[in-house]
Design an enzyme around this catalytic site. Structure first.
Site, PDB file in Angstrom:
ATOM      1  N   ASN A 177      16.183  -4.492  10.938  1.00  0.00           N
ATOM      2  CA  ASN A 177      14.906  -4.518  10.234  1.00  0.00           C
ATOM      3  C   ASN A 177      14.004  -5.558  10.871  1.00  0.00           C
ATOM      4  O   ASN A 177      13.992  -6.719  10.500  1.00  0.00           O
ATOM      5  CB  ASN A 177      15.148  -4.809   8.746  1.00  0.00           C
ATOM      6  N   CYS A 191       9.770  -5.547   8.282  1.00  0.00           N
ATOM      7  CA  CYS A 191       9.259  -5.855   6.946  1.00  0.00           C
ATOM      8  C   CYS A 191       8.046  -6.781   7.027  1.00  0.00           C
ATOM      9  O   CYS A 191       8.135  -7.868   7.581  1.00  0.00           O
ATOM     10  CB  CYS A 191      10.361  -6.495   6.108  1.00  0.00           C
ATOM     11  N   CYS A 238     -20.065  27.285  -3.474  1.00  0.00           N
ATOM     12  CA  CYS A 238     -20.129  25.887  -3.941  1.00  0.00           C
ATOM     13  C   CYS A 238     -21.081  25.065  -3.095  1.00  0.00           C
ATOM     14  O   CYS A 238     -21.541  24.013  -3.520  1.00  0.00           O
ATOM     15  CB  CYS A 238     -18.744  25.251  -3.953  1.00  0.00           C
TER      16      CYS A 238
END
Lengths: 445, 424
Positions: free
Chosen positions: B131, B134, B344
């Site tokens: 990791n 983070c 529309c």
């Protein structure tokens, strides 16, 4: 504005209940925010619908209500009273893509109810112009005009023959759409702009003359609506138990009606008043309610979506039937009808009786144009006051709008016409009338 | 029958759908339920020295009534004891030997890395994920994206890990960098068997406009969190594509970032991913979304006659070009199917105010269908994008007679380019 505490209409619940905040947010978030939106085009008061819906979706509820009331000062009652199915909602582009149209009326109610409950005021009276405008009739057209005129700083006085103002918005709207007390709240809120003088119990022509009004005010707006229910000129028409539908509805809206002895009620007519009346009688507990119309179901002028609900409620109908006599001993007991062919012509010999303890006539109302008939410059067309696109009658200083000019349309039409006339009156006052006053006051040289 | 088996740098799984290291992989019980639901692999919630989390932890980015197009969190790594995690890893692998269990790690010293690597291998893990991504809480302590943002540190720590590990090592890359490629190359030099990306993006998910505090509020304060969910997919796709197209980069990729369904997964694989990792959509809807992911991917492969994931992995990478290589003579214009148009006019407003003023309302009295001035239409797609009706506005190629030519060919070789539209 004070109403009677006991009113028969209070038994009715909203047919279209209010949205919760969460539901309103979800529904508002579905809106496609169309450019040159068909819903706005379909709205007689041209409310910028995509904008007010977007403001609900972003949590700008105050801005949403402002957008609505800027265009339509009776935006809260119109949210409930309008036949949205044939106006804004009917025009929603979602109808063309197999998705339910945006519930514009409910969203409008969400924003405006909140604004009125909070007491938010969006408009202030303009600086005093020195001009005064009289408004004859206190219905939606006059209220709309009066509010607009106050924004321009003109003094306004409403003359109303009833004890309450609001016109059909108070006395005539089906209570499952809106009750009189809700409309009264909105009218009180509308009067919050200040300076709108209301004189009730004044019948123009009897209590005050047109000449006096023209003397008193710099301009007049006439929004007197329609007159009494039309009656059928057939034997027994005077029997007790036979009455006009509009009068009945007013009695139920403003006070109480006693239907305890009514088992069979007939409503004659195929228009919206008749369709409202059958649903109202049904809701008030009459077991057997029948609509009697001389044409076919497909050809009835009343809104199909309203009639559909009446049918679901269990209301019966006698199509292609024309009442030829009201029968009974001292009181109506039955109605003799004759069957009509496809050209609305009676079929000889095809007569039949329908039991009835109560008969409401919803076949139209008298036109009140005659009240102005004597005034030079005013033109009538079958009792309707003829006006130009801005409500001008042709008589100097005299404008008109609402049912007395359009023959009987929706509250929203009256609001639009009142506002449009007010803008024209303001222009007249600040140009023609101002110039005349200046000329009069100028020292002679 | 299609073969969904996936191999990411030696980590094998019965299908390419893995749970990313996050709350859905916090415990053995959760992961076993996920595997029962059909997930092919799971990256265990990052192990390290257990931390203390705050309350609240998550924030949502909503658009209109559509909730959570983006999501962020300020949750840290596991807050459970390491021995409990390793025991559960062992139990999961025992019960699901064919599923991939990858242990995500984040510690500081070489000793700590060594210790956790050994214990992960002992527990039976199929691979490791480092990791380095983070972006909140841990990076201030010198871990997570603080490592991932420095290629040299990344390479050194990856080197430690790969020297101790006998199982494949994936380096999880942070997107909080200006160019992803040097970071992927650092992992490659460090000896990793693959990379996984993207980790979350440093973000402030919103502000409470009445209390004047950021979301997610922790009392009267908040902090930046990691942004993820559907809205980050385009950023993730770009980073995966950038690595896949770089000739120097050769590692397998596990794609992460906004994968919510099989189609998203296929997009990552077409840009080179061997597997995909999912977190936010599972947090919002639960593990059972994998049923449609497996089925949708299978049907997609059958439709294209792909038998294995390798048959289409990276198939879109070649289309990723530099702008200067695009064919400027390619021309398309918008066409409106009047039978589908609902009137529309959203396209009218969008083209008028946001594009090149070539769509007009219908003439008065004509049916409410916008009119496109094809001579001015630049073919930008905006009208097609805003149109609420499926297949009502389509972009149609037109032949302008010009041979294909890129801007580079025009500048350097004098290739002829077509008349410029919409430049009034």
């Amino acid at each position: 504005m004070k109403l009677a505490e006991k009113r028969s209409e209070t038994v009715f619940q909203d047919f279209k209940p209010a949205l919760s905040a969460g539901h309103a947010f979800a529904e508002a978030s579905r809106c496609l925010f169309c450019e040159d939106a068909p819903c706005t085009i379909a709205c007689p008061t041209s409310i910028d619908i995509p904008q007010f819906i977007r403001k609900i979706a972003t949590g700008n509820l105050k801005g949403s209500a402002r957008t609505i009331f800027d265009a339509n000062i009776l935006g809260s009652s119109c949210a409930r009273v309008c036949p949205v199915e044939v106006l804004c909602v009917g025009a929603c582009v979602y109808n063309h893509m197999d998705q339910p149209p945006i519930q514009i009326g409910k969203l409008q109610r969400h924003a405006t109810d909140h604004a009125i409950a909070q007491g938010w005021q969006f408009h202030t009276a303009g600086p005093d112009s020195g001009f005064s405008v009289g408004l004859v009739g206190g219905g939606p057209a006059s209220l709309s005009a009066a509010h607009q005129l106050r924004r321009q700083g003109h003094a306004v006085t409403i003359y109303e023959k009833r004890s309450v103002i609001g016109g059909l918005d108070v006395t005539g709207v089906a209570p499952y759409k809106v009750r009189a007390d809700d409309v009264a709240k909105e009218i009180d809120w509308l009067l919050g702009i200040g300076g709108i003088e209301v004189r009730t119990g004044v019948q123009v022509g009897a209590d005050v003359t047109w000449a006096e009004l023209e003397q008193r005010h710099d301009a007049l707006f006439v929004g007197i609506g329609l007159g009494a229910d039309s009656l059928l000129d057939v034997p027994g028409a005077q029997l007790p138990g036979v009455q006009g539908a509009v009068a009945f509805i007013e009695a139920m809206k403003l006070g109480t009606v006693d239907l305890s002895n009514v088992r069979h009620a007939l409503v004659i007519g195929g228009g919206n008043t008749a369709v409202d009346a059958v649903r109202e009688l049904n809701g008030l507990g009459v077991k057997d309610v029948t609509l009697v119309y001389r044409g076919t179901e497909a050809g009835m002028p009343g809104y199909k979506h309203e009639w559909k609900v009446a049918k679901i409620d269990g209301v019966h109908a006698a199509w292609q039937a024309l009442p030829v006599a009201f029968q009974g001993n001292g009181r109506v007991e039955s109605v003799r009808c004759i069957r009509m062919d496809e050209h609305k012509k009676p079929i000889p010999g095809a007569e039949f009786d329908l039991p009835a303890d109560l008969v409401l006539l919803g076949i139209g109302q008298a036109k009140l144009g005659e009240l102005l008939g004597g005034l030079p410059g005013v033109t009538l067309d079958k009792g309707r006051v003829v006006v130009d696109a801005h409500g001008f009658t042709g008589r100097r200083g005299l404008w008109a709008g609402g049912d007395c000019t359009n023959g009987g349309k929706e509250v929203v039409n009256a609001v639009a016409e009142g506002k449009s006339a007010a803008i024209a009156i303001d222009e007249y006052l600040t140009t023609t009338a101002a110039a005349a006053r200046q000329a009069k006051e100028a020292p002679h040289g | 029958m299609v073969d969904l088996r996936s191999n990411t740098g030696g980590i094998r799984s019965p299908n390419p759908f893995w749970l990313a290291s996050a709350p859905p992989t916090n415990s053995g019980a959760q992961i076993m339920r996920a595997f029962e639901a059909g997930w092919g692999g799971a990256v265990w919630k990052t192990l390290g020295q257990p931390i203390q989390n705050v309350s609240s932890r998550f924030g949502s980015h909503n658009y209109g009534a559509k909730k959570t197009i983006g999501f962020n969190n300020v949750e840290l790594i596991t807050d459970r004891p390491l021995e409990v995690n390793f025991r559960e890893i062992y139990e999961v692998k025992k019960r699901f030997p064919d599923h991939a269990v990858i242990v995500s790690l984040m510690v500081e010293t070489e000793e700590e890395w060594k210790d956790l690597i050994m214990r992960s291998m002992d527990a039976g893990a199929d691979g490791l994920e480092l990791n380095f991504g983070c972006p909140h809480g841990m990076c201030e302590r010198g871990m997570g994206s603080a490592v991932g943002q420095e290629p040299k540190v990344n390479e050194r720590i990856t080197g430690w890990v790969t020297s101790y590990s006998k199982i494949p090592v994936l380096v999880k890359l942070t997107p909080n960098v200006s160019d992803i490629v040097p970071h992927g190359l650092a992992a490659q030099r460090g000896g990793a068997q693959g990379v996984s990306l993207i980790n979350t993006i440093k973000s402030i998910i919103g502000v409470d406009v009445d209390k004047f505090v950021l979301y997610p509020t922790v009392g009267d304060k908040s902090t930046n969190g990691g942004y993820c969910g559907a809205a980050v997919k385009p950023i993730a796709l770009h980073m995966v594509g950038a690595l896949s197209r770089d000739p120097r980069f050769s590692l397998p990729i596990s794609g992460i970032g906004g994968v919510a369904n099989w189609r998203d997964a296929v997009e990552f694989m077409l840009l080179g991913a061997s597997s995909v990792q999912v977190c936010t959509e599972v947090m919002l809807k639960g593990y059972r979304i994998v049923e449609d992911m497996i089925e949708g991917l299978s049907e997609y492969m059958i439709r294209h006659k792909f038998e294995t994931l390798e048959d289409f992995r990276g198939k879109a990478v070649a289309s990723y070009s530099e702008w200067g290589e695009l064919n400027v003579n390619f021309e398309q214009v918008a066409k409106i199917d009047a039978s589908k148009c609902i009137g529309c006019y959203d396209c009218v407003a969008a083209c008028r105010d946001g594009a090149h003023q070539c769509i007009e309302p219908a003439a008065v009295g004509a049916p409410r269908v916008p009119v496109i001035d094809e001579s001015e239409c630049v073919g930008c797609n905006l009208c097609e994008i805003v149109c609420p009706v499926q297949d009502c506005i389509t972009m149609v190629e037109v032949d302008n007679g010009y041979a294909p030519a890129s801007w580079n060919e025009h500048v350097y070789q004098g290739a002829a380019v077509r008349y410029k539209k919409g430049s009034h």
